[in-house]
Design a protein around this motif. Structure first.
Motif, PDB file in Angstrom:
ATOM      1  N   ARG A   3       1.055  -1.393  -0.178  1.00  0.00           N
ATOM      2  CA  ARG A   3       0.014  -0.070   0.148  1.00  0.00           C
ATOM      3  C   ARG A   3       0.930   0.947   0.068  1.00  0.00           C
ATOM      4  O   ARG A   3       1.839   1.415   0.667  1.00  0.00           O
TER       5      ARG A   3
ATOM      6  N   TYR B  98      -7.690   4.265  -0.741  1.00  0.00           N
ATOM      7  CA  TYR B  98      -8.285   4.050   0.620  1.00  0.00           C
ATOM      8  C   TYR B  98      -8.054   5.482   1.289  1.00  0.00           C
ATOM      9  O   TYR B  98      -6.819   6.038   1.068  1.00  0.00           O
TER      10      TYR B  98
ATOM     11  N   ALA C 126      -7.429   7.027   5.286  1.00  0.00           N
ATOM     12  CA  ALA C 126      -7.090   6.629   6.557  1.00  0.00           C
ATOM     13  C   ALA C 126      -6.814   7.927   7.492  1.00  0.00           C
ATOM     14  O   ALA C 126      -6.516   9.120   6.915  1.00  0.00           O
TER      15      ALA C 126
ATOM     16  N   PRO D 124       1.724   2.818   6.273  1.00  0.00           N
ATOM     17  CA  PRO D 124       0.093   2.382   6.872  1.00  0.00           C
ATOM     18  C   PRO D 124       0.316   2.316   8.433  1.00  0.00           C
ATOM     19  O   PRO D 124      -0.645   2.450   9.079  1.00  0.00           O
TER      20      PRO D 124
ATOM     21  N   TRP E 206      -9.069   3.051   8.541  1.00  0.00           N
ATOM     22  CA  TRP E 206      -9.342   2.988   7.179  1.00  0.00           C
ATOM     23  C   TRP E 206     -10.891   2.927   6.793  1.00  0.00           C
ATOM     24  O   TRP E 206     -11.313   2.223   7.323  1.00  0.00           O
TER      25      TRP E 206
END
Length: 128
Positions: A45, A95, A97, A112, A118
């Protein structure tokens, strides 16, 4: 708890634009940053943009700098990612977050592990 929900993904031709939105449930504690990540199958990610509420600070990965713009809505509960000059390599699940612990504040890149909350993601597909 912070609940995040993305919207705005879709399919677009190369050179086109999309705007992603992230809606956060109301929360009473401080959010140190809100960010956008993206991921393609088989790859890690990637953190691409972040905004730090209450400051003028933003972060962009080199891969999107100059093409994407992150912004916060009129309330602290919304965040946007304006994506322009899209390329096929921008194809990914995107995504949003939120970091409520502050780990991202001191990190020069987005990782991450600094983000505890998330959304489910929204797919962006860019065709050539």
């Amino acid at each position: 708890q912070v609940q995040l929900e993305e919207s705005g993904g879709g399919s677009v031709q190369a050179g086109g634009s999309l705007r992603l939105s992230c809606a956060a449930s109301k929360y009473s504690y401080s959010v140190y940053s809100m960010a956008w990540f993206r991921q393609v199958p088989g790859k890690e990610r990637e953190g691409i943009a972040a905004i730090y509420p209450g400051t003028n600070r933003t972060y962009y990965a080199n891969s999107v700098k100059g093409r994407f713009t992150i912004s916060q809505g009129n309330t602290k509960n919304t965040m946007y990612l304006q994506m322009s000059s899209l390329k096929p390599e921008d194809t990914a699940m995107y995504y949003c977050a939120a970091d409520i612990n502050g780990g991202s504040w001191y990190n020069p890149v987005l990782v991450p592990r600094d983000f505890g909350y998330w959304g489910q993601g929204t797919q962006v597909t860019v065709s050539s």
